[in-house]
Design a protein around this motif. Structure first.
Motif, PDB file in Angstrom:
ATOM      1  N   ILE A   1       1.828   9.194  -0.264  1.00 35.46           N
ATOM      2  CA  ILE A   1       1.063   7.947  -0.418  1.00 35.46           C
ATOM      3  C   ILE A   1      -0.385   8.219  -0.044  1.00 35.46           C
ATOM      4  CG2 ILE A   1       0.842   5.554   0.323  1.00 35.46           C
ATOM      5  CD1 ILE A   1       3.815   5.597   1.004  1.00 35.46           C
TER       6      ILE A   1
ATOM      7  N   ARG B   1      -0.141  -3.351  -5.717  1.00 36.60           N
ATOM      8  CA  ARG B   1       0.729  -3.252  -6.888  1.00 36.60           C
ATOM      9  C   ARG B   1       2.045  -3.996  -6.655  1.00 36.60           C
ATOM     10  NH1 ARG B   1       1.293   0.216 -11.384  1.00 36.60           N
ATOM     11  NH2 ARG B   1      -0.520   1.422 -10.724  1.00 36.60           N
TER      12      ARG B   1
ATOM     13  N   ILE C   1       9.013   2.227  -2.475  1.00 33.42           N
ATOM     14  CA  ILE C   1       8.161   2.343  -3.664  1.00 33.42           C
ATOM     15  C   ILE C   1       8.450   3.621  -4.457  1.00 33.42           C
ATOM     16  CG2 ILE C   1       6.326   0.951  -2.653  1.00 33.42           C
ATOM     17  CD1 ILE C   1       4.784   3.490  -2.044  1.00 33.42           C
TER      18      ILE C   1
ATOM     19  N   LYS D   1       8.691   6.901  -3.324  1.00 39.90           N
ATOM     20  CA  LYS D   1       8.087   8.161  -2.883  1.00 39.90           C
ATOM     21  C   LYS D   1       9.085   8.882  -1.984  1.00 39.90           C
ATOM     22  CE  LYS D   1       3.945   6.953  -4.542  1.00 39.90           C
ATOM     23  NZ  LYS D   1       3.219   7.654  -5.617  1.00 39.90           N
TER      24      LYS D   1
ATOM     25  N   TRP E   1      -3.456   0.206  -2.301  1.00 37.07           N
ATOM     26  CA  TRP E   1      -3.153  -0.047  -3.709  1.00 37.07           C
ATOM     27  C   TRP E   1      -1.652  -0.087  -3.959  1.00 37.07           C
ATOM     28  CZ3 TRP E   1      -6.155  -2.293  -6.972  1.00 37.07           C
ATOM     29  CH2 TRP E   1      -7.540  -2.185  -6.824  1.00 37.07           C
ATOM     30  N   GLU E   2      -0.879   0.601  -3.148  1.00 41.29           N
ATOM     31  CA  GLU E   2       0.577   0.514  -3.287  1.00 41.29           C
ATOM     32  C   GLU E   2       1.058  -0.913  -2.993  1.00 41.29           C
ATOM     33  OE1 GLU E   2       2.308   2.782  -4.563  1.00 41.29           O
ATOM     34  OE2 GLU E   2       1.369   4.732  -4.129  1.00 41.29           O
TER      35      GLU E   2
END
Length: 503
Positions: A431, A440, A423, A425, A436-437
């Motif tokens: 995180i 999404r 994602i 990061k 929510w990651e």
């Protein structure tokens, strides 16, 4: 099946707030539909809606694949009908929490008593009888067998149907006719209960559909042995002809959830007999399910290509074997009888090219689970860049831990690093809201449908897990106890992401 790009929330009605210790089809269900609308959602996914038995599983311990769950009936709506009085309702005291549980030991006797009282009053009002009679006539093709079965089950506590009087176990017509007369009062009660469930669910579904919310329901592949389905249709199942007990039981070989496989205990199907009947029972089952829902998720889809059967004497699933099924013919016949099938395929587990070919031949959307992409069962197929459009993506399903539960207690350092890199990061410490990651990722994917468990919208830990397939007890209990947790902020946040990713 052509799908409209959209998203929705997975929440079984038992998990809704309710004054009587369990979610039902009353006010909180309508408030949840309103929340879906405000949040820009298109789908509400539920689990099987049938009457539950041992261990309260809506999948493996149903008394019927056709009937509705009496525990979901709203008592407040019975008050509105004049069948109960408000003073007769004693709420179950609970604190407001997102980590509530259904206390079935309290709920079942409480609701049973009040449903019986409401039934007695129902028969005092002659104006409702024509509508009730019409329902019983329209649904007689499954209702008659189910209500007699339930009445006989009550008369024979602690005994499965094969232990009943032989004439009843083997369904001799004269014996059934005599019992139907003897037990007519209890049969009438179970007819009343199903009538109330159907009326309440129909109203709720209409309310949802009118607001452009479609209901995704569930057909569990197998049914409970001690059910009206097996008793009334024994030749459809792999039973011992002498004892009428299960000869071959269902399950799966070793998998992500269990090193020794899963032993479900349900009888597998006699597909040779089903084939000779042109799958009449299955056609009726789909017809019944489509009375409840708009889209059908087929649980354990792979068993329509080949299923894992285990001798009844085994204590684990290791000694099982794969048996082929005429899946192409089955779905062709189903389509000829019912038209285009609004079906989602739960194609998880041991999936072969043959299973994928069956799914794709009929253009059924498959499922993709994000926790399977990053967890210990991690595989490239579950990473979003591998998805195809005709699919449904979930952070996790009712069988998985919550995202937060996995992240906090199960994810290894390597898995966290993998997810963080995926994602964008630099390290997992960046995180701050793992749920929510993944939400999404699901919404941004090309999958036509994204379904988010409500627990993951809140970022709840494993205390909110609905089911752990590696254990039989203690499941199917999670619920939240106050609709105030469905906040405007939560609605706004999910709606903004939904709009951002054109859902």
């Amino acid at each position: 099946m052509a799908l409209k790009r959209g998203s929705g929330i997975l929440l079984h009605p038992t998990s809704l707030p309710g004054r009587f210790g369990i979610g039902d089809l009353g006010q909180s269900a309508y408030e949840f539909v309103d929340f879906l609308v405000k949040s820009g959602q298109t789908y509400w996914q539920v689990l099987p809606l049938g009457p539950i038995g041992y261990y309260h599983s809506p999948y493996t311990m149903n008394y019927s694949a056709f009937a509705g769950n009496p525990l979901l009936i709203s008592l407040e709506q019975l008050v509105e009908q004049g069948l109960l009085q408000q003073t007769e309702l004693t709420p179950v005291s609970e604190k407001a929490t997102v980590y509530g549980e259904v206390d079935y030991d309290r709920v079942i006797p409480l609701k049973q008593k009040l449903l019986e009282r409401a039934c007695d009053r129902f028969w005092q009002d002659s104006t409702v009888q024509p509508h009730f009679a019409a329902f019983c006539q329209q649904q007689a093709w499954w209702l008659d067998e189910y209500t007699l079965f339930m009445a006989l089950l009550e008369e024979n506590p602690e005994r499965s149907w094969n232990q009943w009087e032989p004439a009843l176990a083997r369904r001799q017509p004269e014996a059934l006719k005599a019992k139907a007369e003897t037990l007519k009062e209890r049969i009438r009660f179970h007819q009343f209960v199903q009538y109330q469930f159907f009326e309440q669910w129909k109203a709720l579904r209409t309310y949802a559909n009118d607001r452009h919310i479609q209901i995704i329901g569930d057909v569990s592949i197998y049914v409970c042995y001690n059910s009206a389905d097996v008793w009334a249709n024994a030749t459809n199942f792999a039973l011992d002809p002498q004892t009428l007990e299960v000869a071959w039981q269902a399950g799966v070989p070793p998998d992500y959830f269990s090193e020794t496989g899963q032993l479900w205990g349900n009888p597998v199907y006699n597909w040779e007999h089903l084939q000779k009947t042109q799958y009449a029972w299955w056609i009726k089952r789909f017809q019944a399910t489509l009375q409840y829902v708009d889209i059908v998720r087929i649980d354990h889809f792979r068993a329509f290509e080949a299923y894992w059967r285990i001798p009844q004497t085994e204590t684990t699933a290791l000694a099982g074997e794969w048996v082929k099924v005429p899946g192409v013919e089955f779905f062709q016949t189903l389509g000829e009888k019912l038209g285009e099938l609004p079906v989602l395929a739960e194609d998880l587990g041991t999936i072969t090219p043959e299973v994928e070919a069956l799914r794709d031949r009929f253009e059924f959307p498959g499922m993709r689970i994000l926790l399977f992409a990053f967890g210990e069962a991690g595989t490239e197929a579950y990473l979003p860049h591998r998805y195809r459009q005709n699919s449904v993506v979930y952070p996790g399903t009712h069988d998985n831990d919550t995202v937060m539960g996995w992240w906090q207690q199960k994810a290894t350092e390597a898995e966290k690093q993998h997810l963080a890199a995926y994602i964008g990061k630099s390290h997992d410490r960046e995180i701050t809201e793992i749920h929510w990651e993944l939400i999404r990722l699901a919404l941004a994917s090309v999958a036509d449908i994204a379904i988010i468990p409500l627990q993951d919208l809140w970022g709840l830990d494993n205390r909110a897990r609905m089911n752990d397939p590696s254990q039989s007890k203690g499941n199917w209990r999670w619920r939240f106890t106050d609709s105030q947790f469905l906040t405007e902020d939560l609605s706004d946040r999910i709606r903004q992401l939904t709009q951002l990713y054109s859902r």
